[in-house]
Motif scaffolding. Structure first.
Motif, short mmCIF file in Angstrom:
data_model
loop_
_atom_site.label_atom_id
_atom_site.label_comp_id
_atom_site.label_asym_id
_atom_site.label_seq_id
_atom_site.Cartn_x
_atom_site.Cartn_y
_atom_site.Cartn_z
N ILE A 127 0.63 -1.69 0.07
CA ILE A 127 0.62 0.09 -0.04
C ILE A 127 0.82 1.04 -0.15
CG2 ILE A 127 -1.63 1.41 1.71
CD1 ILE A 127 -2.57 -1.64 2.10
N LEU A 128 1.96 1.08 0.99
CA LEU A 128 3.26 2.32 0.93
C LEU A 128 3.50 2.68 0.09
CD1 LEU A 128 4.11 1.67 4.38
CD2 LEU A 128 2.32 3.81 3.78
N GLY A 129 3.90 1.53 -1.15
CA GLY A 129 4.55 1.30 -2.42
C GLY A 129 3.63 1.68 -3.68
N ALA A 130 2.20 2.03 -3.73
CA ALA A 130 1.46 2.12 -4.18
C ALA A 130 1.11 3.56 -4.36
CB ALA A 130 -0.52 1.57 -4.30
N LEU A 131 1.80 3.80 -2.93
CA LEU A 131 1.42 5.63 -2.89
C LEU A 131 2.39 6.35 -3.38
CD1 LEU A 131 -0.96 5.95 1.28
CD2 LEU A 131 -1.46 5.97 -1.77
N ALA A 132 4.11 5.52 -3.17
CA ALA A 132 5.44 6.08 -3.04
C ALA A 132 5.91 6.92 -1.77
CB ALA A 132 5.40 7.44 -4.06
N ASP A 133 4.80 6.17 -0.59
CA ASP A 133 5.34 6.82 0.20
C ASP A 133 5.75 5.89 1.13
OD1 ASP A 133 4.85 8.08 2.70
OD2 ASP A 133 2.87 7.50 2.92
N ALA A 183 -1.57 2.47 7.21
CA ALA A 183 -1.51 2.52 5.60
C ALA A 183 -2.47 3.03 4.83
CB ALA A 183 -0.90 1.27 5.17
N VAL A 184 -3.69 1.83 5.72
CA VAL A 184 -5.26 2.75 4.99
C VAL A 184 -5.30 4.30 5.73
CG1 VAL A 184 -7.59 2.87 5.63
CG2 VAL A 184 -6.35 0.47 5.91
N ASP A 185 -5.31 4.73 6.35
CA ASP A 185 -5.59 6.60 6.37
C ASP A 185 -4.19 7.30 5.90
OD1 ASP A 185 -6.99 5.60 9.20
OD2 ASP A 185 -5.37 5.52 10.62
N ARG A 186 -3.34 6.58 5.52
CA ARG A 186 -2.70 7.20 4.45
C ARG A 186 -3.17 7.46 2.83
NH1 ARG A 186 2.20 9.92 6.83
NH2 ARG A 186 3.36 9.89 5.36
N VAL A 187 -3.68 6.11 2.87
CA VAL A 187 -4.53 6.50 1.54
C VAL A 187 -5.54 7.44 2.11
CG1 VAL A 187 -5.88 4.94 0.03
CG2 VAL A 187 -4.38 3.67 0.91
N LYS A 188 -6.63 7.07 2.57
CA LYS A 188 -7.69 8.33 2.85
C LYS A 188 -7.10 9.37 3.19
CE LYS A 188 -10.41 4.89 6.03
NZ LYS A 188 -11.83 4.46 7.38
N ALA A 189 -6.09 9.86 3.36
CA ALA A 189 -5.41 11.33 3.54
C ALA A 189 -5.10 11.92 2.82
CB ALA A 189 -4.44 11.18 4.86
N ARG A 190 -4.83 10.94 1.40
CA ARG A 190 -4.79 11.50 -0.02
C ARG A 190 -5.99 11.26 -0.77
NH1 ARG A 190 1.13 9.83 -1.41
NH2 ARG A 190 0.00 10.05 -3.73
N GLY A 191 -6.87 11.45 -0.57
CA GLY A 191 -8.66 10.83 -0.81
C GLY A 191 -8.40 9.59 -1.66
N GLY A 192 -7.73 9.25 -1.23
CA GLY A 192 -8.28 7.72 -1.65
C GLY A 192 -8.60 6.31 -1.51
N ALA A 203 -9.81 -7.83 5.57
CA ALA A 203 -10.93 -7.26 4.92
C ALA A 203 -11.65 -5.98 5.85
CB ALA A 203 -12.30 -7.96 4.53
N GLU A 204 -11.28 -6.42 6.68
CA GLU A 204 -12.12 -5.87 8.38
C GLU A 204 -11.21 -4.58 8.54
OE1 GLU A 204 -13.02 -5.77 12.95
OE2 GLU A 204 -11.70 -7.46 12.55
N ILE A 205 -9.83 -5.18 8.85
CA ILE A 205 -8.91 -3.43 8.30
C ILE A 205 -8.53 -2.66 7.99
CG2 ILE A 205 -6.53 -2.90 9.07
CD1 ILE A 205 -6.33 -6.26 10.25
N LEU A 206 -9.12 -3.11 6.28
CA LEU A 206 -9.00 -1.85 5.30
C LEU A 206 -10.37 -1.70 5.22
CD1 LEU A 206 -6.60 -4.65 2.53
CD2 LEU A 206 -6.08 -2.78 4.61
N GLY A 207 -11.35 -2.09 5.64
CA GLY A 207 -12.99 -1.28 5.33
C GLY A 207 -13.56 -2.26 3.95
#
Length: 392
Positions: A279-285, A311-320, A348-352
């Protein structure tokens, strides 16, 4: 908890105009159930302390799947009409006695935080509803279809939810209507007006659409895909060795009995560690070691679901949003087959996500190499993430 702001989300309808066997609030758009998107908007708002959902008795299992991991109250069952369902939701909140209550349709999944802010502020006045100006000319017609009047559109509004009220007043109005045998109110503003309350109008949002027909779903899907058109794919890899102590390993957030433990600074969950890196790789983070360095003692023995939630929160913070993940675990032992569905459900639960967006493969190395000698575990992960388009 008493006082504060609560929300009643009405989700007991059958949605027959959409077609199909599945009620519309449980259909997916953008890979997520409509009702989950709606509930996430309310549970994420810092001023909303309780979210009470009203569902059909037949939807207990569907609701449990859609709401997994969300901090919502246990659902209550609705009645034969929308009015009866809202009343049931209000009564379910009686012990909490909130100051303000928002009443919202589950089939409106795009209510923004700003709209909820306006609803809460307006609700403190007693009763308020979001409305939109009418841009088209509106005609009144007779039964034969002849125009009898052109209405002044400056006085007209189309009305949305969430509708906002002082909780004790709305509950009293619903009880009064029930006692009077009135069950024909199509929204809470009409019931409040009948009960003598003054109802104000605040600004709604054009994007706060109610999904009613199959065309609505197609448009919503297209809008989501257009808004999240930057598709990223990341990969992750992790490996940990066994030690001679311990009686379990953690894989995918599930504790699995084993005759040896795993060496690692945290709980050494190779599956979740690989997924965090994907997930962090997909964000280049960066990677998991950048954000949670093993040299930091606070992460000693930490549960890896914390890293994945980060990592999920990092995606949400980018609006993704995370669209799909896939995991491969390589080990001679322990055998993962009996635990496969538990792992998928926990991830699935952790990722929503819904479980059908979590892939899991388990294999061996055919007794070759360090895996074949049962010296450790390996996991690979792939994550597909959707982000809003940005200008390079």
């Amino acid at each position: 908890m008493t006082g504060g702001v609560a929300a009643v989300v009405v989700a007991g309808g059958r949605g027959t105009r959409v077609g199909g066997a599945l009620p519309k609030q449980y259909r997916c758009i953008g890979g997520m159930a409509v009702i989950r998107r709606t509930l996430m908007a309310f549970t994420a708002h810092p001023d909303i302390a309780a979210v009470q959902t009203v569902i059909h008795p037949d939807d207990e299992g569907r609701f449990a799947d859609a709401a997994v991991g969300l901090p919502v109250l246990a659902p209550t069952h609705g009645g034969a009409t929308r009015q009866a369902s809202v009343h049931a939701g209000l009564e379910a909140l009686a012990d909490r006695a909130p100051d303000i209550v928002l009443v919202h349709d589950a089939a409106r999944p795009f209510a923004s935080a700003a709209l909820l802010d306006r609803a809460i502020a307006a609700g403190r006045t007693g009763a308020a509803i979001p409305g939109l100006l009418v841009s088209d000319t509106v005609k009144a017609v007779d039964p034969a279809g002849r125009v009898v009047e052109t209405l002044d559109r400056s006085r007209l509004r189309t009305v949305q939810t969430p509708q906002a009220f002082v909780y004790p007043a709305l509950l009293a109005a619903h009880r009064k209507a029930a006692a009077a045998g009135r069950d024909d109110f199509t929204d809470d503003a009409a019931l409040a007006e009948w009960a003598g309350m003054s109802v104000a109008v605040f600004d709604g949002e054009p994007g706060n659409v109610k999904l009613t027909t199959s065309d609505d779903f197609r448009r919503a899907e297209a809008d989501l895909l257009a808004a999240l058109g930057d598709v990223r794919v990341g990969t992750g890899y992790d490996v940990h060795t066994f030690d001679e102590t311990g009686d379990h390993v953690w894989l995918g957030g599930v504790k699995i009995p084993h005759d040896r433990g795993v060496v690692g600074h945290s709980d050494a969950d190779v599956a979740l560690h690989a997924l965090v890196d994907a997930i962090l790789g997909a964000l280049a983070d960066g990677d998991i070691g950048v954000h949670f360095p093993p040299s930091d003692p606070q992460w000693r023995g930490a549960s890896s679901d914390r890293f994945l939630a980060f990592a999920v929160d990092r995606v949400k913070a980018r609006g993704g949003q995370i669209a799909h993940v896939d995991l491969t675990v390589v080990a001679e032992a322990p055998r993962l087959g009996p635990h496969r569905e538990a792992i998928r459900a926990r991830v699935a639960e952790i990722l929503g996500l819904s479980v059908d967006r979590v892939g899991l493969q388990a294999t061996t190395s055919e007794k070759m190499g360090f895996i074949g000698r049962r010296e450790g575990l390996v996991a690979w992960a792939t994550a597909t993430v959707r982000l809003p388009w940005t200008t390079p």
